[in-house]
Write a protein that holds these residues in place. Structure first.
Motif, PDB file in Angstrom:
ATOM      1  N   VAL A  12       0.902  -1.157   0.000  1.00  0.00           N
ATOM      2  CA  VAL A  12       0.000   0.000   0.000  1.00  0.00           C
ATOM      3  C   VAL A  12       0.938   1.203   0.000  1.00  0.00           C
ATOM      4  CG1 VAL A  12      -1.800   1.261   1.228  1.00  0.00           C
ATOM      5  CG2 VAL A  12      -1.771  -1.235   1.299  1.00  0.00           C
ATOM      6  N   CYS A  13       1.511   1.476  -1.149  1.00  0.00           N
ATOM      7  CA  CYS A  13       2.574   2.469  -1.271  1.00  0.00           C
ATOM      8  C   CYS A  13       1.988   3.831  -1.609  1.00  0.00           C
ATOM      9  CB  CYS A  13       3.581   2.021  -2.313  1.00  0.00           C
ATOM     10  SG  CYS A  13       4.273   0.393  -1.945  1.00  0.00           S
ATOM     11  N   ARG A  14       1.715   4.600  -0.563  1.00  0.00           N
ATOM     12  CA  ARG A  14       1.147   5.930  -0.736  1.00  0.00           C
ATOM     13  C   ARG A  14       1.712   6.818   0.372  1.00  0.00           C
ATOM     14  NH1 ARG A  14      -3.810   4.577  -0.029  1.00  0.00           N
ATOM     15  NH2 ARG A  14      -4.008   5.346   2.068  1.00  0.00           N
ATOM     16  N   MET A  15       2.470   7.827  -0.036  1.00  0.00           N
ATOM     17  CA  MET A  15       3.075   8.718   0.948  1.00  0.00           C
ATOM     18  C   MET A  15       2.031   9.694   1.489  1.00  0.00           C
ATOM     19  SD  MET A  15       6.058   7.555   1.298  1.00  0.00           S
ATOM     20  CE  MET A  15       6.746   8.760   2.412  1.00  0.00           C
ATOM     21  N   ASP A  16       1.972   9.777   2.796  1.00  0.00           N
ATOM     22  CA  ASP A  16       1.128  10.750   3.477  1.00  0.00           C
ATOM     23  C   ASP A  16       1.981  12.006   3.641  1.00  0.00           C
ATOM     24  OD1 ASP A  16      -0.030  12.369   5.517  1.00  0.00           O
ATOM     25  OD2 ASP A  16      -1.134  10.623   6.271  1.00  0.00           O
ATOM     26  N   GLU A  17       1.707  13.010   2.818  1.00  0.00           N
ATOM     27  CA  GLU A  17       2.557  14.204   2.807  1.00  0.00           C
ATOM     28  C   GLU A  17       2.535  14.927   4.149  1.00  0.00           C
ATOM     29  OE1 GLU A  17       2.260  16.751  -0.609  1.00  0.00           O
ATOM     30  OE2 GLU A  17       1.774  15.051  -1.890  1.00  0.00           O
ATOM     31  N   ALA A  18       1.404  14.959   4.810  1.00  0.00           N
ATOM     32  CA  ALA A  18       1.307  15.653   6.099  1.00  0.00           C
ATOM     33  C   ALA A  18       2.138  14.946   7.168  1.00  0.00           C
ATOM     34  CB  ALA A  18      -0.147  15.744   6.536  1.00  0.00           C
ATOM     35  N   ALA A  19       2.064  13.619   7.185  1.00  0.00           N
ATOM     36  CA  ALA A  19       2.786  12.852   8.198  1.00  0.00           C
ATOM     37  C   ALA A  19       4.250  12.636   7.818  1.00  0.00           C
ATOM     38  CB  ALA A  19       2.107  11.500   8.410  1.00  0.00           C
ATOM     39  N   GLY A  20       4.527  12.524   6.510  1.00  0.00           N
ATOM     40  CA  GLY A  20       5.892  12.330   6.053  1.00  0.00           C
ATOM     41  C   GLY A  20       6.312  10.881   5.944  1.00  0.00           C
ATOM     42  N   TYR A  21       5.353   9.962   6.015  1.00  0.00           N
ATOM     43  CA  TYR A  21       5.687   8.558   5.869  1.00  0.00           C
ATOM     44  C   TYR A  21       4.625   7.838   5.054  1.00  0.00           C
ATOM     45  CZ  TYR A  21       2.735   8.466  10.078  1.00  0.00           C
ATOM     46  OH  TYR A  21       1.726   8.652  10.979  1.00  0.00           O
ATOM     47  N   CYS A  22       4.929   6.606   4.671  1.00  0.00           N
ATOM     48  CA  CYS A  22       4.033   5.797   3.849  1.00  0.00           C
ATOM     49  C   CYS A  22       2.809   5.386   4.669  1.00  0.00           C
ATOM     50  CB  CYS A  22       4.775   4.563   3.350  1.00  0.00           C
ATOM     51  SG  CYS A  22       3.726   3.399   2.436  1.00  0.00           S
ATOM     52  N   ALA A  23       1.639   5.506   4.062  1.00  0.00           N
ATOM     53  CA  ALA A  23       0.396   5.128   4.739  1.00  0.00           C
ATOM     54  C   ALA A  23       0.301   3.616   4.924  1.00  0.00           C
ATOM     55  CB  ALA A  23      -0.805   5.637   3.949  1.00  0.00           C
ATOM     56  N   GLY A  24       1.061   2.848   4.173  1.00  0.00           N
ATOM     57  CA  GLY A  24       1.020   1.395   4.282  1.00  0.00           C
ATOM     58  C   GLY A  24       1.988   0.840   5.313  1.00  0.00           C
ATOM     59  N   LEU A  50      10.742   2.563  15.239  1.00  0.00           N
ATOM     60  CA  LEU A  50      10.182   3.865  14.869  1.00  0.00           C
ATOM     61  C   LEU A  50       8.771   3.712  14.312  1.00  0.00           C
ATOM     62  CD1 LEU A  50      13.321   5.425  13.144  1.00  0.00           C
ATOM     63  CD2 LEU A  50      12.280   6.169  15.299  1.00  0.00           C
ATOM     64  N   ILE A  51       8.578   2.680  13.486  1.00  0.00           N
ATOM     65  CA  ILE A  51       7.264   2.403  12.915  1.00  0.00           C
ATOM     66  C   ILE A  51       6.251   2.146  14.031  1.00  0.00           C
ATOM     67  CG2 ILE A  51       5.931   0.667  11.632  1.00  0.00           C
ATOM     68  CD1 ILE A  51       8.439   0.347   9.829  1.00  0.00           C
ATOM     69  N   ALA A  52       6.637   1.338  15.004  1.00  0.00           N
ATOM     70  CA  ALA A  52       5.740   1.019  16.116  1.00  0.00           C
ATOM     71  C   ALA A  52       5.337   2.289  16.858  1.00  0.00           C
ATOM     72  CB  ALA A  52       6.403   0.027  17.066  1.00  0.00           C
ATOM     73  N   GLY A  53       6.277   3.205  17.038  1.00  0.00           N
ATOM     74  CA  GLY A  53       5.966   4.469  17.690  1.00  0.00           C
ATOM     75  C   GLY A  53       5.006   5.315  16.871  1.00  0.00           C
ATOM     76  N   ARG A  54       5.202   5.322  15.560  1.00  0.00           N
ATOM     77  CA  ARG A  54       4.296   6.083  14.689  1.00  0.00           C
ATOM     78  C   ARG A  54       2.884   5.496  14.721  1.00  0.00           C
ATOM     79  NH1 ARG A  54       8.912   5.791  10.304  1.00  0.00           N
ATOM     80  NH2 ARG A  54      10.207   7.467  11.110  1.00  0.00           N
ATOM     81  N   GLN A  55       2.813   4.181  14.682  1.00  0.00           N
ATOM     82  CA  GLN A  55       1.506   3.527  14.725  1.00  0.00           C
ATOM     83  C   GLN A  55       0.821   3.784  16.060  1.00  0.00           C
ATOM     84  OE1 GLN A  55       2.897  -0.421  13.720  1.00  0.00           O
ATOM     85  NE2 GLN A  55       2.000  -0.275  11.682  1.00  0.00           N
TER      86      GLN A  55
END
Length: 66
Positions: free
Chosen positions: A10-22, A47-52
């Motif tokens: 699910v390769c879609r960059m979330d520009e506001a967050a700065g990371y991939c939505a997938g 880092l991913i776990a923290g973002r989630q």
């Protein structure tokens, strides 16, 4: 044994967050993954776990009606 990529196709960059939505990785994290050491891959997963957690368990998540 190598740590598998967190990519879920699910390769879609979330520009506001700065990371991939997938996979919740930033572009630099995505591009470095294949050459990263196991320790670096684990650091990225942390880092991913923290973002989630911030997204799903943060104040905005608790403000949602049940």
């Amino acid at each position: 044994m190598s740590i598998p990529s967190p990519c879920i196709n699910v390769c879609r960059m979330d520009e506001a967050a700065g990371y991939c939505a997938g996979c919740f990785r930033t572009i630099p994290e995505i591009t470095e993954w294949s050459g990263a050491s196991e320790a670096r891959k684990q650091a990225i997963l942390d880092l991913i776990a923290g973002r989630q957690a911030a997204l799903f368990d943060g104040p905005a998540a608790s403000a949602q009606p049940a």
